[in-house]
Design a protein around this motif. Structure first.
Motif, PDB file in Angstrom:
ATOM      1  N   THR A 226      24.043  62.199  -7.839  1.00 29.14           N
ATOM      2  CA  THR A 226      24.328  61.329  -8.773  1.00 29.14           C
ATOM      3  C   THR A 226      25.710  60.878  -8.817  1.00 29.14           C
ATOM      4  N   ILE A 227      26.063  59.904  -9.512  1.00 30.79           N
ATOM      5  CA  ILE A 227      27.520  59.335  -9.713  1.00 30.79           C
ATOM      6  C   ILE A 227      27.714  59.727 -11.400  1.00 30.79           C
ATOM      7  N   SER A 228      28.939  60.282 -11.580  1.00 33.65           N
ATOM      8  CA  SER A 228      29.455  60.349 -12.982  1.00 33.65           C
ATOM      9  C   SER A 228      30.316  59.131 -12.966  1.00 33.65           C
ATOM     10  N   VAL A 229      30.313  58.780 -14.277  1.00 35.86           N
ATOM     11  CA  VAL A 229      31.093  57.559 -14.842  1.00 35.86           C
ATOM     12  C   VAL A 229      32.117  58.177 -15.876  1.00 35.86           C
ATOM     13  N   VAL A 230      33.299  58.085 -15.489  1.00 33.70           N
ATOM     14  CA  VAL A 230      34.281  58.802 -16.451  1.00 33.70           C
ATOM     15  C   VAL A 230      35.337  57.649 -17.126  1.00 33.70           C
TER      16      VAL A 230
ATOM     17  N   GLU B  73      25.827  59.346 -16.250  1.00 30.56           N
ATOM     18  CA  GLU B  73      25.832  59.724 -15.079  1.00 30.56           C
ATOM     19  C   GLU B  73      24.363  59.275 -14.493  1.00 30.56           C
ATOM     20  N   PHE B  74      24.186  58.766 -13.182  1.00 27.51           N
ATOM     21  CA  PHE B  74      23.163  58.089 -12.910  1.00 27.51           C
ATOM     22  C   PHE B  74      22.873  58.378 -11.178  1.00 27.51           C
ATOM     23  N   PHE B  75      21.386  58.325 -10.955  1.00 30.25           N
ATOM     24  CA  PHE B  75      21.063  58.808  -9.652  1.00 30.25           C
ATOM     25  C   PHE B  75      21.596  57.656  -8.565  1.00 30.25           C
ATOM     26  N   ALA B  76      22.274  58.374  -7.513  1.00 27.25           N
ATOM     27  CA  ALA B  76      23.030  57.535  -6.555  1.00 27.25           C
ATOM     28  C   ALA B  76      22.371  57.822  -5.078  1.00 27.25           C
ATOM     29  N   GLY B  77      21.249  58.355  -4.874  1.00 28.33           N
ATOM     30  CA  GLY B  77      20.796  58.417  -3.594  1.00 28.33           C
ATOM     31  C   GLY B  77      20.788  59.747  -3.238  1.00 28.33           C
ATOM     32  N   ASN B  78      20.566  60.277  -1.864  1.00 27.97           N
ATOM     33  CA  ASN B  78      20.800  61.541  -1.572  1.00 27.97           C
ATOM     34  C   ASN B  78      21.825  61.740  -0.485  1.00 27.97           C
ATOM     35  N   ARG B  79      22.603  63.009  -1.174  1.00 27.13           N
ATOM     36  CA  ARG B  79      24.015  63.436  -0.769  1.00 27.13           C
ATOM     37  C   ARG B  79      25.037  62.169  -0.675  1.00 27.13           C
ATOM     38  N   PRO B  80      25.265  61.592  -1.880  1.00 30.64           N
ATOM     39  CA  PRO B  80      26.259  60.728  -1.916  1.00 30.64           C
ATOM     40  C   PRO B  80      27.786  61.213  -1.608  1.00 30.64           C
ATOM     41  N   ARG B  81      28.386  60.710  -0.911  1.00 30.42           N
ATOM     42  CA  ARG B  81      29.753  60.894  -0.194  1.00 30.42           C
ATOM     43  C   ARG B  81      30.687  60.047  -0.452  1.00 30.42           C
TER      44      ARG B  81
ATOM     45  N   SER C 163      24.379  59.666   2.447  1.00 31.24           N
ATOM     46  CA  SER C 163      24.497  60.236   3.738  1.00 31.24           C
ATOM     47  C   SER C 163      22.964  60.670   4.115  1.00 31.24           C
ATOM     48  N   ASP C 164      21.982  60.957   3.402  1.00 27.86           N
ATOM     49  CA  ASP C 164      20.827  61.789   3.683  1.00 27.86           C
ATOM     50  C   ASP C 164      19.826  60.505   3.636  1.00 27.86           C
ATOM     51  N   ASP C 165      20.106  59.473   2.969  1.00 24.24           N
ATOM     52  CA  ASP C 165      19.209  58.293   2.903  1.00 24.24           C
ATOM     53  C   ASP C 165      19.575  57.125   4.117  1.00 24.24           C
TER      54      ASP C 165
END
Lengths: 394, 323
Positions: free
Chosen positions: B32-36, B46-54, B70-72
């Protein structure tokens, strides 16, 4: 707080592509295949490219780096029965190869290393764990990537002591290499303050290998064998031969964790290790070889990466230059272990963290927290400078 | 006038904070990505950002968030305001870290598994070039004049200087073990490369034509912390060029370095396994991603002190702040 202002030429080599000078790096991996029985677990079957797969990956890794420097890497892999080992080495030497990784037992390794020394060649020990190869039996041209019995036993001992499992039931095999490993566990117990409250030898009568009904016999025999032992926190298994230790878990009279040759096992690497960037290493290895990595593959990869690192930093593939650089203070190498690996300059043993593996994940990594050393925590594993009788490195 | 009055009232009312800026944190394991919100330091989404977001970055106008999934094996793109997913960008396999050029057009992506740097056009969403580099490319730094992109390769241990004109490597500089990050100073005259296992930061002088010369190395030492745990990863320089901040991974500290003398002035205790860093746009705050404590630490840049930690998703990896 330290500040090192160092000039380019002195330490960090500055290399523009056109400045690089060509180096041809020829190495060999010589593996002796001894006649052996099937392992207890099919997961431990030896792939035909054992070790060589690590060499293939190392050639790719070194070759990529070398492409920016004009360094070319080529590694020859040979597997031979014991009787053909000497002639295989002669062939390798006749090919002009002076950097040789050997996977063999102690006596063969020493004979081959001495023959290599006569020809000015440097040898890397990829598998032989015997302590005396790092002590009175050491050789100036022999560097040990494989951990010794002492390193492995200390790895297990530190974890057990950290867990406060200080009372051990030591069960050892009856073959010479099992006895040598058991001796390393006795030393480790003394070194780290554990106590062997009970000790038994499990005779290798040749009958305890897996068969169609093997588990039935194992289930009956092992509780009886382990009955009546003095109070203990854990069972430590010394079974280098791999004929009984894997059976111990769940078959003890007193339920206790098993460590050593069965249960929680010390390894240099395994296919599920993920920390410290290892995932990307596995991805490369599996894509190249189509299987999971084994410790022997990692050891050979590491030996060749050590050569690669030395060539990269010194622009020389001369065996003496490689050896001298490898055991110098300048040498350091990242090896997916979370810290740099280096060599002990008193016996040529590689310093590296050792993983404790339960068959599916990394349970822990030694050295354990709190085991301190004036030089490096890694020197709490295996023969420290004052303990080694090696003089070939003086 | 009435609007102004209303706005003032709203701003003063609790529950209607001024939405100053937003920090987007990629959570490697949580996907996910957290928005602060950087005014209240609260997680607003917080929302889904794909697999293994770096690796994570933003378009220059702050309207789009780019993340290495990364994993996508692609770069996912999100609207910075609505968090809606926009069409993805091709990245090559296993993208880890990237850098966007100042115009926002070309994205330079490190492909960890394939020893490549992929150059992607963000407008046409096509791959323009693939540049072979060393083993396990990771760090990506762009010179302020946009002429060079520097990639660090973790196993080859080099900083590769790639020309953005012809995508050819013009210089290779050997650095210490496992280089993770490359960061130019704002004036482009210095380049900092962190080496995680070597435990150092290599500092290079950069000539007018982009040619690097190693000037020195920064090393670290913290009483009571084993040297092995002092592992430099992310780095950021203040735009006035006075201070370099270096994330020290499992040492759980950020080092404060005087760029003039290359001396370490202080170590700021942050969360566990600190990886990457990101400034707010006014450089008042520096945010750190702490992978093992699942939080970010807020550092007051002027005071050089940690002032707050904010719980985010699982294993935060990278951070970018947009207005």
């Amino acid at each position: 707080m330290k500040l090192h202002t160092l000039f380019a030429a002195a330490v960090a080599l500055f290399l523009s592509t056109q400045m690089a000078s060509a180096v041809e790096v020829k190495a060999a991996v010589l593996r002796i295949d001894y006649p052996s029985l099937l392992p207890i677990s099919r997961y431990d079957l030896r792939p035909s490219d054992l070790g060589f797969a690590g060499a293939a990956l190392a050639d790719e890794d070194n070759g990529t780096t070398g492409s920016f420097l004009g360094h070319n890497y080529e590694t020859l892999s040979r597997a031979v029965p014991p009787a053909e080992a000497d002639s295989a080495l002669e062939d390798i030497l006749a090919d002009g190869i002076r950097l040789i990784v050997i996977a063999a037992r102690k006596d063969d390794l020493l004979r081959l290393a001495d023959k290599a020394a006569q020809n000015g060649a440097l040898v890397f020990n990829a598998t032989a764990p015997d302590n005396d190869l790092r002590s009175e039996g050491c050789r100036a041209n022999l560097l040990h990537v494989a951990p010794s019995h002492g390193v492995m036993a200390d790895t297990v001992a530190q974890f057990a002591v950290w867990k406060k499992w200080r009372n051990w039931f030591l069960i050892s095999g009856s073959n010479p290499q099992d006895i040598a490993l058991a001796d390393a566990y006795r030393k480790a117990a003394r070194k780290f303050g554990a106590k062997i409250t009970e000790e038994r030898s499990f005779e290798d009568s040749g009958g305890s290998r897996r068969t169609d009904s093997g588990h039935v016999l194992v289930q009956r025999q092992l509780p009886a064998f382990t009955q009546g032992a003095a109070e203990h926190d854990v069972v430590i298994a010394a079974d280098e031969t791999d004929y009984f230790a894997r059976y111990l878990s769940y078959h003890l009279w007193t339920p206790r964790p098993v460590l050593g040759s069965g249960g929680l096992v010390p390894v240099t690497f395994h296919g599920a290790h993920e920390a410290w960037g290892a995932t990307q290493f596995h991805t490369r290895f599996e894509e190249l070889t189509g299987r999971y990595i084994k410790p022997e593959d990692y050891n050979v990869w590491l030996a060749l990466r050590i050569i690669g690192e030395a060539v990269t930093r010194t622009s020389s593939a001369d065996p003496t230059a490689v050896r001298d650089y490898a055991i110098s203070d300048e040498f350091e190498l990242a090896a997916f272990k979370g810290q740099k690996v280096t060599f002990r300059d008193w016996n040529g043993q590689l310093r590296q963290p050792v993983l404790l593996y339960d068959g599916s994940i990394t349970v822990s990594v030694s050295p354990q927290e709190g085991f301190l050393h004036q030089n490096s925590p890694l020197d709490t594993l295996g023969l420290d400078r004052p303990e080694s009788a090696c003089t070939a490195f003086n | 006038m009435r609007h102004l009055f209303l706005a003032t009232v709203l701003a003063l009312l609790p529950g209607f904070p001024v939405m100053a800026e937003k920090a987007f944190v990629s959570n490697e394991r949580g996907n996910t990505i957290s928005v602060v919100d950087t005014a209240t330091w609260e997680v607003v989404h917080e929302f889904f950002a794909g697999n293994r977001p770096r690796g994570i970055t933003a378009s220059p106008d702050g309207t789009k968030i780019y993340v290495c999934a990364s994993d996508d094996s692609l770069v996912r793109v999100f609207d910075a305001n609505t968090y809606e997913e926009l069409p993805s960008l091709p990245s090559g396999p296993d993208p880890e870290l990237f850098v966007l050029e100042q115009t926002g057009k070309r994205l330079y992506i490190a492909n960890e598994d394939d020893n490549l740097v992929t150059v992607t056009d963000t407008e046409t969403r096509t791959v323009i070039a693939e540049v072979p580099v060393g083993v396990e490319p990771e760090g990506m730094g762009l010179s302020p004049d946009g002429k060079f992109v520097v990639n660090t390769s973790e196993t080859t241990n080099m900083a590769h200087f790639i020309s953005t004109d012809d995508y050819k490597i013009k210089h290779n500089v050997l650095v210490d073990q496992r280089p993770r990050y490359a960061q130019y100073s704002a004036d482009g005259k210095l380049l900092f490369v962190t080496s995680e296992i070597g435990g150092t930061v290599t500092v290079m002088d950069i000539a007018e034509d982009g040619t690097p010369t190693v000037k020195g190395k920064i090393t670290f030492e913290v009483a009571g912390v084993q040297d092995e745990w002092l592992q430099p990863v992310g780095a950021r320089v203040t735009s006035d060029g006075r201070r370099l901040f270096v994330a020290l991974g499992p040492a759980n500290r950020v080092a404060v370095v005087d760029v003039e003398t290359l001396e370490v002035l202080d170590y700021i205790l942050v969360g566990q396994r600190v990886w990457q860093l990101g400034f707010t746009s006014d450089e008042k705050y520096l945010l750190t991603t702490n992978g093992n404590s699942n939080d970010i630490t807020v550092i007051d840049v002027a005071k050089e002190k940690a002032i707050k930690s904010v719980q985010v998703g699982q294993q935060p990896w990278g951070v970018v702040v947009v207005k």
